[in-house]
Write an enzyme that holds these catalytic residues in place. Sequence first.
Site, mmCIF file in Angstrom:
data_model
loop_
_atom_site.group_PDB
_atom_site.id
_atom_site.type_symbol
_atom_site.label_atom_id
_atom_site.label_comp_id
_atom_site.label_asym_id
_atom_site.label_seq_id
_atom_site.Cartn_x
_atom_site.Cartn_y
_atom_site.Cartn_z
ATOM 1 N N GLU A 1 1.718 -11.540 5.986
ATOM 2 C CA GLU A 1 0.469 -10.807 6.736
ATOM 3 C C GLU A 1 0.792 -10.948 8.081
ATOM 4 O O GLU A 1 0.614 -11.780 8.996
ATOM 5 C CB GLU A 1 -1.007 -11.364 6.347
ATOM 6 C CG GLU A 1 -1.155 -11.570 4.933
ATOM 7 C CD GLU A 1 -1.794 -10.109 4.482
ATOM 8 O OE1 GLU A 1 -1.839 -9.117 5.201
ATOM 9 O OE2 GLU A 1 -2.290 -9.890 3.359
ATOM 10 N N HIS B 1 0.900 -1.112 -0.142
ATOM 11 C CA HIS B 1 0.047 -0.137 0.173
ATOM 12 C C HIS B 1 0.908 1.219 0.031
ATOM 13 O O HIS B 1 1.907 1.021 -0.437
ATOM 14 C CB HIS B 1 -0.886 -0.132 1.142
ATOM 15 C CG HIS B 1 -1.812 -1.271 1.138
ATOM 16 N ND1 HIS B 1 -2.898 -1.784 0.410
ATOM 17 C CD2 HIS B 1 -1.478 -2.525 1.706
ATOM 18 C CE1 HIS B 1 -3.285 -2.852 0.578
ATOM 19 N NE2 HIS B 1 -2.504 -3.481 1.578
ATOM 20 N N GLU C 1 -2.394 0.394 7.765
ATOM 21 C CA GLU C 1 -1.512 -0.865 7.090
ATOM 22 C C GLU C 1 -0.352 -0.029 6.624
ATOM 23 O O GLU C 1 0.948 -0.678 6.729
ATOM 24 C CB GLU C 1 -2.326 -1.578 6.511
ATOM 25 C CG GLU C 1 -1.355 -2.823 5.760
ATOM 26 C CD GLU C 1 -2.363 -3.587 4.898
ATOM 27 O OE1 GLU C 1 -3.259 -3.333 4.703
ATOM 28 O OE2 GLU C 1 -1.597 -4.556 4.200
ATOM 29 N N HIS D 1 2.724 -7.175 4.342
ATOM 30 C CA HIS D 1 1.364 -6.502 4.690
ATOM 31 C C HIS D 1 0.760 -6.980 6.099
ATOM 32 O O HIS D 1 1.487 -7.616 6.779
ATOM 33 C CB HIS D 1 0.433 -7.295 3.740
ATOM 34 C CG HIS D 1 0.353 -6.848 2.149
ATOM 35 N ND1 HIS D 1 -0.276 -5.943 1.700
ATOM 36 C CD2 HIS D 1 1.551 -6.922 1.438
ATOM 37 C CE1 HIS D 1 0.212 -5.696 0.371
ATOM 38 N NE2 HIS D 1 1.301 -6.420 0.180
HETATM 39 ZN ZN LIG Z 1 -2.210 -5.352 2.414
#
Ligand SMILES: [Zn+2]
Length: 212
Positions: free
Chosen positions: A176, A42, A56, A110
């Site tokens: 993640e 992002h 995030e 992420h």
């Molecule tokens: Zn993400």
Amino acid sequence: MNGNSHLRRRTLLAAAAGVVAAPFAAGPAFAAAPKVYIDPGHGGTDPGAVANGLQEKTLTLNIALQTRDILKASYSVDVRMSRTTDITRSLAYRTDDANAWGAAIFVSIHINAGGGTGFESYRYPGTTGTTQRLHSLIHSNVLSNMRSVASVTDRGQKTSNLHVLRESNMPAVLTENLFIDTVANANLLKRADFITATARGHARGIAAFLGL
Ligand SMILES: [Zn+2]
């Protein structure tokens, strides 16, 4: 085995072979440092998941920058990032940039969302061998370093047809790192020691894969 003795041995071998060593740098002239591409998820107009006062895009950048800094302080590696500040990057930019640079590996960072807890990681469906080895080493190192700070659930090593995993030409893994919308996870993500441990885990997994 440390890098200096490798370097010295390569220099001696080159000298024995009659190669004239460049006076400015013995190392890079003989063996380029491995190219590591780090992709903080992002950024810019895309914050990613947002919850519990966290974004995030900010967390992924912090983890990625620290991963880069640990790698460069500890090993002979060349690191490139899809972004080093809060700017917008398309998914196509990220993989095009890594492919054009000739990265040896691609690691995308992420933060999860959707109401779960813990750490999970991804590679492209059907990949085995080298990609699976990179995946396994990053997964185990991130988890163990997170667990040096707090109890963290292992959600496992998974596969998914994600752009950055599919369109990158080199072994690629996406992590993640806990759930931003789960309060207990968010409280860990607010801790500097947890972010640093997460970065250290990424760096150590990468170094283990590259044999550094
Ligand atoms: Zn993400």
